[in-house]
Design an enzyme around this catalytic site. Structure first.
Site, PDB file in Angstrom:
ATOM      1  N   ASP A 223      36.797 -27.040  34.297  1.00 25.62           N
ATOM      2  CA  ASP A 223      37.093 -27.821  35.147  1.00 25.62           C
ATOM      3  C   ASP A 223      38.182 -27.484  35.782  1.00 25.62           C
ATOM      4  OD1 ASP A 223      36.486 -30.331  36.624  1.00 25.62           O
ATOM      5  OD2 ASP A 223      37.529 -31.514  35.033  1.00 25.62           O
ATOM      6  N   ASP A 240      43.926 -30.439  30.080  1.00 27.42           N
ATOM      7  CA  ASP A 240      42.766 -30.816  30.011  1.00 27.42           C
ATOM      8  C   ASP A 240      41.758 -29.811  29.758  1.00 27.42           C
ATOM      9  OD1 ASP A 240      43.704 -33.280  30.714  1.00 27.42           O
ATOM     10  OD2 ASP A 240      42.930 -32.881  32.739  1.00 27.42           O
TER      11      ASP A 240
END
Length: 299
Positions: A223, A240
């Site tokens: 991502d 993340d």
């Protein structure tokens, strides 16, 4: 950012054995679950004090006893000394500023609490199915969230070993993750999308090197974009990593292609002549090997 800022590189650690990303993740009861079931006087006092704290009043509906017990255990173990306010709140996790310690020295840390009851299991599914670390876990939401939290800790650890600048993982207990706080609440680290990138060539070199190091260490971010990279004190930090998958995941190639498209698209908007295909060729130039790291410039 200014022209004088240099990003630099972390030096990869010497790794003698494969990382734990291919090992089965244990989602059996932890000490936190046992504390929650035992519910002694000290834990009850801690739980009431935490629930009465201003920063937890709005959130207490998603904190079950075992989550409070996980925080209690992290406090007992010396990883967390005091809580501050929330840094961010989301559908799947809340992140709090806290004071912790490392080697006897006080330091600011981030405490990420995944919500057992509110996590979006369906969005997690495409990253979970096919990941060898999740074999046998099934669709039990509690087990999935606990494994997801441990996976993020393992991903951060593996990335650090590979010389990728990510928040330093400190401890994990059940659905609670303690890690380095990059930037304080009042001096928030800025996402790459929020800053004026005055030296995009250098930033791009760092990003593609980190992507290559991740891939050589057997991981794909999954991502990656200008929204999952931050700048603080002249450092570029990738964040993340909860959804990061191993290169053996059936969708790893698709995720890597998407990462390359996102990164190349951002830096083209900064004026660079880069393509996703060229970036992909660079990232995959070193074959992934468990425990291995690519050659690259040292810090």
């Amino acid at each position: 950012m200014t022209d004088s800022e240099e990003y630099g590189f972390l030096s990869p650690d010497e790794v003698d054995a494969p990382g734990d990303e291919w090992e089965e993740i244990d989602v059996t009861d932890t000490e936190a679950d046992r504390i929650a079931r035992r519910r002694d006087r000290k834990f009850d006092q801690f739980r009431k004090r935490l629930k009465d704290a201003d920063q937890f009043k709005v959130e207490q509906s998603v904190f079950d006893d075992a989550t409070f017990a996980a925080i209690y255990k992290l406090v007992q173990d010396g990883h967390v000394d005091a809580f501050g306010g929330p840094i961010s709140t989301g559908k799947e996790a809340n992140v709090y500023e806290a004071l912790g310690s490392l080697d006897g020295a006080e330091r600011d840390v981030a405490v990420k609490v995944y919500r057992i009851n509110a996590s979006n299991f369906q969005q997690m599914r495409e990253y979970l199915e096919g990941d060898p670390r999740f074999e046998g876990i099934g669709s039990d939401k509690k087990k999935v969230v606990l494994a997801w939290t441990q996976k993020e800790f393992a991903n951060l650890t593996r990335a650090r070993q590979a010389g990728v600048r990510v928040p330093e993982p400190i401890a994990v207990e059940r659905n609670v993750l303690v890690m380095e706080l990059v930037g304080l609440v009042e001096d928030r680290a800025r996402r790459l999308a929020e800053v004026d990138v005055e030296n995009p060539e250098t930033a791009y070199e760092v990003v593609r090197e980190y992507m290559q190091r991740l891939h050589a260490a057997g991981l794909v971010h999954g991502d990656l974009s200008e929204y999952n990279m931050i700048i603080h004190d002249g450092e570029l930090v990738i964040i993340d990593l909860g959804q990061a998958v191993t290169v053996h995941h059936p969708n790893a190639e698709d995720f890597l292609h998407r990462d390359c498209r996102n990164v190349a698209s951002f830096f083209r908007r900064q004026g660079l002549d880069v393509t996703a295909d060229d970036l992909l060729a660079f990232v995959t130039d070193v074959d992934p090997e468990p425990g291995g790291t690519p050659d690259g410039p040292d810090a």
